[in-house]
Design an enzyme around this catalytic site. Structure first.
Site, PDB file in Angstrom:
ATOM      1  N   GLU A  24       0.827  -1.212   0.000  1.00 34.74           N
ATOM      2  CA  GLU A  24       0.000   0.000   0.000  1.00 34.74           C
ATOM      3  C   GLU A  24       0.860   1.261   0.000  1.00 34.74           C
ATOM      4  O   GLU A  24       2.064   1.215   0.266  1.00 34.74           O
ATOM      5  CB  GLU A  24      -0.937   0.009   1.203  1.00 34.74           C
ATOM      6  N   LYS A  85      -5.752  10.806   0.622  1.00 28.90           N
ATOM      7  CA  LYS A  85      -5.784   9.477   1.241  1.00 28.90           C
ATOM      8  C   LYS A  85      -7.000   8.770   0.639  1.00 28.90           C
ATOM      9  O   LYS A  85      -8.137   9.186   0.849  1.00 28.90           O
ATOM     10  CB  LYS A  85      -5.901   9.617   2.755  1.00 28.90           C
ATOM     11  N   ASP A 137     -16.928   5.742  13.835  1.00 23.50           N
ATOM     12  CA  ASP A 137     -15.704   5.681  13.030  1.00 23.50           C
ATOM     13  C   ASP A 137     -15.223   4.229  12.905  1.00 23.50           C
ATOM     14  O   ASP A 137     -14.551   3.703  13.784  1.00 23.50           O
ATOM     15  CB  ASP A 137     -14.627   6.572  13.660  1.00 23.50           C
ATOM     16  N   SER A 139     -13.337   1.773  10.053  1.00 26.57           N
ATOM     17  CA  SER A 139     -12.615   1.833   8.777  1.00 26.57           C
ATOM     18  C   SER A 139     -13.273   0.982   7.690  1.00 26.57           C
ATOM     19  O   SER A 139     -13.735  -0.132   7.947  1.00 26.57           O
ATOM     20  CB  SER A 139     -11.181   1.355   8.980  1.00 26.57           C
ATOM     21  N   LYS A 158      -3.615  -1.665  15.561  1.00 24.89           N
ATOM     22  CA  LYS A 158      -3.022  -0.849  16.613  1.00 24.89           C
ATOM     23  C   LYS A 158      -3.941  -0.673  17.797  1.00 24.89           C
ATOM     24  O   LYS A 158      -5.159  -0.624  17.643  1.00 24.89           O
ATOM     25  CB  LYS A 158      -2.770   0.547  16.053  1.00 24.89           C
TER      26      LYS A 158
HETATM   27  N1  PSU Z   1      -2.890   1.710  10.597  1.00 26.38           N
HETATM   28  C1  PSU Z   1      -1.559   1.729  10.748  1.00 26.38           C
HETATM   29  N2  PSU Z   1      -0.793   2.350   9.827  1.00 26.38           N
HETATM   30  C2  PSU Z   1      -1.340   2.939   8.719  1.00 26.38           C
HETATM   31  C3  PSU Z   1      -2.748   2.885   8.560  1.00 26.38           C
HETATM   32  C4  PSU Z   1      -3.471   2.261   9.511  1.00 26.38           C
HETATM   33  O1  PSU Z   1      -1.063   1.187  11.716  1.00 26.38           O
HETATM   34  O2  PSU Z   1      -0.615   3.509   7.896  1.00 26.38           O
HETATM   35  C5  PSU Z   1      -3.385   3.443   7.310  1.00 26.38           C
HETATM   36  C6  PSU Z   1      -3.652   2.287   6.321  1.00 26.38           C
HETATM   37  O3  PSU Z   1      -3.517   2.785   5.011  1.00 26.38           O
HETATM   38  C7  PSU Z   1      -5.097   1.954   6.604  1.00 26.38           C
HETATM   39  C8  PSU Z   1      -5.661   3.328   6.875  1.00 26.38           C
HETATM   40  O4  PSU Z   1      -5.759   1.303   5.534  1.00 26.38           O
HETATM   41  O5  PSU Z   1      -4.654   4.002   7.626  1.00 26.38           O
HETATM   42  C9  PSU Z   1      -6.959   3.287   7.623  1.00 26.38           C
HETATM   43  O6  PSU Z   1      -7.492   4.569   7.683  1.00 26.38           O
HETATM   44  P1  PSU Z   1      -9.021   4.786   8.115  1.00 26.38           P
HETATM   45  O7  PSU Z   1      -9.057   4.384   9.563  1.00 26.38           O
HETATM   46  O8  PSU Z   1      -9.254   6.237   7.892  1.00 26.38           O
HETATM   47  O9  PSU Z   1      -9.835   3.898   7.227  1.00 26.38           O
HETATM   48 MN    MN Z   2     -12.218   6.356   9.877  1.00 26.64          MN
END
Ligand code: PSU
Ligand code: MN
Length: 304
Positions: A24, A85, A137, A139, A158
């Site tokens: 990614e 993003k 929220d 993902s 995380k």
């Molecule tokens: N978690 C990490 N490192 C990252 C991300 C998440 O430990 O770099 C990044 C990845 O690209 C993941 C995105 O797909 O953040 C998720 O963002 P959101 O929660 O906005 O969907």
């Molecule tokens: Mn989000």
């Protein structure tokens, strides 16, 4: 017209039918500071090559979906300003508008699947954020895992996330969460968490066989492979807990929301651990690239 452009290296591997591992790009633009981001991206690609597969870093550059970036493109992305993003919702808009965007886990899975790539290595996936019962929220990575047939190797999720709720959503969505070689769900910076992993497999071969069986059964979606961080790179959970609490509180106080939340937390944790979080992050991404390559090799032997 093709929906994407493959790098010569990836096109060659496709033609030859050799294993490919998707990587990614949000981790480069929004997950790590320059110049470590581009150095790590190069090291991850080298690790994939050393383990018998071809790396395909995925990103949108000036409206073109790239499957595989050359060195100059990696550098350009790592230093670019105003990089979007890009998750599932943003991807068609970014491409159609001719913009540059880094792909999250969700969008990288979409790009990989379009190009016929089955295995993808990253650091951590997005998940259910703490307080999601109020913020909603969650993902889009989680629903993508349910929809798109790519096996994603990550070091768990995380502790900035609500891990029990993240596992619940994955279960509801029918996503296999497979810990590699241990019983507990790894917690990104720490090998162990106090959560049992729903599934455990001990070899790349078994993980590849499960991926192939899912396809044979006609089930949509991929697999989440949770690969624990190497022990020498771990940061103890009790060291991180107060730091995560502080970063989360600051995000709240500063009104950070939506797409901004994850990058904000990652950057603050980097500052508050004086860079130790980045060292750990680098070690686990390389470790994931290794396992993903082994899975891609096994899957290639199984499915071609
Ligand atoms: N978690 C990490 N490192 C990252 C991300 C998440 O430990 O770099 C990044 C990845 O690209 C993941 C995105 O797909 O953040 C998720 O963002 P959101 O929660 O906005 O969907
Ligand atoms: Mn989000």
């Amino acid at each position: 017209m093709s929906l994407f452009v493959m790098s010569p290296e990836v096109a060659k591997a496709k033609d030859a039918g050799t294993p490919i591992v998707a990587l990614e790009s949000t981790i480069i633009t929004h997950g790590m500071p320059y110049p470590q981001n581009v150095e790590v991206a190069r090291k991850v690609e080298a690790t994939v090559r050393e383990h018998g597969a071809t790396p395909a870093t995925i990103a949108v550059m000036d409206g073109v979906l790239h499957i595989g970036l050359d060195d100059a493109q990696l550098e350009a992305l790592a230093t670019a300003k105003d990089v979007m993003k890009v998750s599932r919702a943003d991807m068609p808009v970014c491409i159609a508008a001719g913009r540059t965007g880094a792909t999250t886990v969700a969008a990288t899975m979409i790009g990989a699947h379009l190009a016929g790539i089955k295995v993808f290595a990253t650091g951590g996936i997005g998940g259910v954020h703490k307080g999601a019962e109020l913020s909603f929220d969650v993902s889009a990575d989680l629903t993508e895992l349910a929809a798109t047939p790519v096996s994603v190797v990550a070091a768990g999720a995380k502790a900035i996330l609500d891990l029990p709720k993240t596992l619940e959503v994955l279960e509801t969505q029918g996503v296999p969460v497979i810990a590699y070689g241990q019983d507990s769900f790894p917690a990104f910076w720490s090998q162990q968490s106090d959560l049992a992993a729903p599934l455990r497999l001990d070899t790349a071969k078994e993980i590849a066989a499960s991926h192939a069986m899912r396809r044979r059964m006609g089930l949509p979606g991929g697999q989440l492979i949770a690969n624990p961080i190497p022990s020498e790179a771990e940061i103890a959970a009790d060291v991180l807990a107060p730091i995560i609490a502080q970063a989360t509180q600051e995000a709240d106080e500063q009104g950070v929301s939506g797409k901004g939340v994850t990058p904000f937390l990652l950057a603050r944790i980097f500052e508050l651990t004086e860079g130790r979080s980045l060292e750990a992050n680098i070690a686990l991404v390389l470790n994931n690239a290794r396992l993903a390559s082994q899975i891609a090799v096994e899957l290639c032997a199984l499915e071609g």
